[in-house]
Design a protein around this motif. Structure first.
Motif, PDB file in Angstrom:
ATOM      1  N   SER A 264       7.295 -60.337   3.335  1.00  0.00           N
ATOM      2  CA  SER A 264       8.640 -60.750   2.903  1.00  0.00           C
ATOM      3  C   SER A 264       9.199 -59.784   1.874  1.00  0.00           C
ATOM      4  CB  SER A 264       8.587 -62.169   2.323  1.00  0.00           C
ATOM      5  OG  SER A 264       8.100 -63.087   3.259  1.00  0.00           O
ATOM      6  N   SER A 268      12.615 -57.553   2.422  1.00  0.00           N
ATOM      7  CA  SER A 268      13.766 -57.812   1.554  1.00  0.00           C
ATOM      8  C   SER A 268      14.111 -56.610   0.679  1.00  0.00           C
ATOM      9  CB  SER A 268      13.494 -59.044   0.683  1.00  0.00           C
ATOM     10  OG  SER A 268      13.275 -60.181   1.482  1.00  0.00           O
ATOM     11  N   LYS A 326      12.389 -68.511  -1.951  1.00  0.00           N
ATOM     12  CA  LYS A 326      13.000 -69.048  -0.726  1.00  0.00           C
ATOM     13  C   LYS A 326      14.522 -69.066  -0.829  1.00  0.00           C
ATOM     14  CE  LYS A 326       9.026 -72.018   0.192  1.00  0.00           C
ATOM     15  NZ  LYS A 326       8.514 -73.412   0.212  1.00  0.00           N
ATOM     16  N   PHE A 330      17.152 -66.632   1.377  1.00  0.00           N
ATOM     17  CA  PHE A 330      18.197 -67.240   2.206  1.00  0.00           C
ATOM     18  C   PHE A 330      19.583 -66.722   1.801  1.00  0.00           C
ATOM     19  CE2 PHE A 330      21.337 -70.669   2.848  1.00  0.00           C
ATOM     20  CZ  PHE A 330      21.305 -70.737   4.224  1.00  0.00           C
ATOM     21  N   VAL A 333      20.336 -63.370   3.230  1.00  0.00           N
ATOM     22  CA  VAL A 333      20.889 -63.359   4.596  1.00  0.00           C
ATOM     23  C   VAL A 333      22.407 -63.511   4.551  1.00  0.00           C
ATOM     24  CG1 VAL A 333      20.953 -64.578   6.795  1.00  0.00           C
ATOM     25  CG2 VAL A 333      18.775 -64.262   5.620  1.00  0.00           C
ATOM     26  N   CYS A 361      20.168 -60.979  -4.890  1.00  0.00           N
ATOM     27  CA  CYS A 361      19.095 -61.554  -4.076  1.00  0.00           C
ATOM     28  C   CYS A 361      18.061 -60.524  -3.643  1.00  0.00           C
ATOM     29  CB  CYS A 361      19.685 -62.224  -2.838  1.00  0.00           C
ATOM     30  SG  CYS A 361      20.872 -63.529  -3.217  1.00  0.00           S
ATOM     31  N   GLN A 420      16.032 -59.891   7.627  1.00  0.00           N
ATOM     32  CA  GLN A 420      16.045 -60.786   6.469  1.00  0.00           C
ATOM     33  C   GLN A 420      15.817 -62.230   6.895  1.00  0.00           C
ATOM     34  OE1 GLN A 420      16.077 -59.605   3.417  1.00  0.00           O
ATOM     35  NE2 GLN A 420      15.811 -61.659   2.576  1.00  0.00           N
ATOM     36  N   ILE A 421      16.298 -62.603   8.060  1.00  0.00           N
ATOM     37  CA  ILE A 421      16.043 -63.946   8.593  1.00  0.00           C
ATOM     38  C   ILE A 421      14.543 -64.141   8.815  1.00  0.00           C
ATOM     39  CG2 ILE A 421      16.375 -65.451  10.598  1.00  0.00           C
ATOM     40  CD1 ILE A 421      19.211 -64.302  10.840  1.00  0.00           C
ATOM     41  N   VAL A 424      12.934 -64.961   5.545  1.00  0.00           N
ATOM     42  CA  VAL A 424      13.191 -66.360   5.168  1.00  0.00           C
ATOM     43  C   VAL A 424      12.235 -67.295   5.908  1.00  0.00           C
ATOM     44  CG1 VAL A 424      14.866 -68.235   5.254  1.00  0.00           C
ATOM     45  CG2 VAL A 424      15.602 -65.950   4.591  1.00  0.00           C
ATOM     46  N   VAL A 428       9.496 -69.724   4.030  1.00  0.00           N
ATOM     47  CA  VAL A 428       9.662 -71.183   4.123  1.00  0.00           C
ATOM     48  C   VAL A 428       8.463 -71.823   4.814  1.00  0.00           C
ATOM     49  CG1 VAL A 428      11.032 -73.004   5.193  1.00  0.00           C
ATOM     50  CG2 VAL A 428      12.167 -71.116   4.036  1.00  0.00           C
TER      51      VAL A 428
END
Length: 460
Positions: A264, A268, A326, A330, A333, A361, A420-421, A424, A428
């Motif tokens: 992640s 990101s 988290k 999000f 995105v 972010c 990026q999705i 997430v 999560v």
């Protein structure tokens, strides 16, 4: 320590600080905890801020050199008679070189944080003057980028090490954030200063001159101000010997929470790197001037600095790291979707708002991620987790940049949205909370110093 892996780990203390011994409590179960025969004196020295400040200056100029050509790529293409891809590689080369020199720097940092920082300081000094003296030659500039990039791993990997060696537990997250955000401050001014100092293609030597002078002043300050470690440790965990790097990698490879964090983080911050590297091309495709590009690029990074500072200040407990990550991923995105739509529709207000959100972010989350990784992997050395995280962001940055440029800047931004999705969904699904292993060790030690029966209660 919160998982099966950590529960079988025996910690050993540095003999220079104190002596420890293992014990059991009247049964066959050996308790994996070491208590003090004579409690050492923990002390935080004021000089820790001087050490941190000198390191931040070094990190700042490293990032300034990293993105020296990104906001003025069109002028650089004219001055060096090079293609856009060749100019982009002046930034991408930093990421590529980092991947190969990270591991040697881990060994050097483990041997001596003092000499690793001063070696990086020397590389910065040599590389900056190479750029000035060879400012009209693309090959020399490329070679200077390699020299400057060799210094980068020390700047990227040292923050959690410095915070653990010099700062007490309540200030560690803040110290890590300050050291990391100094790098992003270099990114921010790296967008604005080239646009102001290079108004025509012939003014590149002036830019390189000021960068070399600033780096030289920083080199002198680091030489006299940076120290390896305080006379006395600031906390219990600062006194511990840790795993070797090879053993640490073996332990980390089976820590699924850390693996999720690495993937992640790489996606990101890789998106953040790609956005900064290609921002000039993204914005130019829709008619924005170089000054507007520089100002919006600076807004992206300064938003990340403000976000990271606020997170470090308000998230005093690692309990909230997972939730914060988290939410930030999000919102990342949404920011990338807004950025892409703003560029296509040439909406200035939407571009400014989405750029600020993207910076908050995709950059602001980095400091707490380093601290969360330390909590999840303790007592593995901080430099091991930081190195793997930084390698992931370099790989992610190169991959995202090249993929977006290959597809074309007008559609490449949607690639960043898709990845990026994925970040997430991974966070999560698999990262519910931090293990808090370092925090547990600190609290357990503090309580057991006055009441050893706490250990029996904890084990039962």
């Amino acid at each position: 320590w919160g998982d099966e892996q950590g529960s079988t780990t025996m910690l050993h203390a540095r003999s220079s600080f104190s002596s420890y011994t293992s014990t059991s409590f009247g049964d066959e179960t050996s308790v994996p905890f070491l208590f003090l025969q004579e409690p050492p004196k923990y002390k935080a020295y004021f000089r820790r801020w001087v050490v941190l400040g000198s390191f931040c200056l070094l990190t700042f100029f490293s990032s300034l050199h990293w993105f020296a050509f990104a906001p003025i790529s069109r002028k650089a293409m004219i001055y060096f008679n090079a293609s856009s891809n060749e100019i982009n590689w002046l930034s991408l080369l930093f990421m590529l070189v980092n991947i190969f020199v990270m591991i040697p720097f881990v060994w050097l940092i483990n041997r001596s944080s003092y000499w690793s920082v001063h070696f990086a300081n020397g590389c910065m000094l040599v590389g900056s003057w190479m750029r000035f003296m060879g400012a009209d030659n693309y090959i020399v500039i490329l070679a200077s980028s390699v020299v400057l990039a060799i210094a980068t791993p020390a700047c990227l990997n040292m923050p959690p090490v410095l915070s653990d060696l010099w700062f007490p537990p309540p200030q560690r997250a803040l110290a890590t954030s300050i050291a990391n955000l100094a790098s992003f401050a270099g990114w921010a001014l790296g967008f604005l200063l080239p646009s102001l100092l290079v108004t025509t293609a012939d003014e590149f030597p002036r830019l390189m001159w000021w960068y070399a002078v600033g780096t030289s002043v920083t080199a002198i300050l680091v030489l006299f101000c940076f120290q390896s470690a305080p006379p006395s440790p600031p906390s219990f965990t600062a006194t511990m010997n840790r795993f070797s790097f090879r053993d640490a990698v073996q332990q980390l490879s089976s820590n699924y929470k850390f693996i999720v964090l690495v993937i992640s983080f790489g996606i990101s911050l890789g998106n953040g790197n790609a956005l900064c590297t290609l921002f000039d091309e993204f914005a130019e495709a829709y008619g924005y001037s170089e000054l507007e590009i520089g100002l919006i690029g600076m807004l992206i990074v300064f938003s990340g600095i403000i976000s990271g500072s606020l997170l470090a200040f308000y998230l005093r407990s690692p309990l909230y790291y997972a939730t914060a990550l988290k939410v930030l991923f999000f919102l990342g995105v949404l920011s990338l979707v807004g950025f892409t739509m703003a560029s296509e529709q040439q909406s200035s207000w939407l571009l400014i708002a989405s750029s600020a959100l993207a910076g908050s972010c995709l950059i602001g989350f980095a400091p707490i991620t380093f601290d969360a990784a330390v909590e999840d992997t303790f007592p593995i050395p901080e430099v091991a987790s930081a190195t793997i995280l930084n390698v992931s962001q370099q790989v992610g940055g190169i991959a995202m940049t090249e993929l977006a440029e290959w597809i074309g800047v007008k559609h490449g931004a949607w690639v960043l949205v898709g990845f990026q999705i994925i970040a997430v969904l991974l966070t999560v699904t698999f990262y519910n909370r931090s293990n808090l292993q370092r925090t547990v060790a600190e609290n357990l030690h503090n309580r057991s110093s006055s009441n050893p029966e706490i250990i029996r209660d904890y084990v039962s």
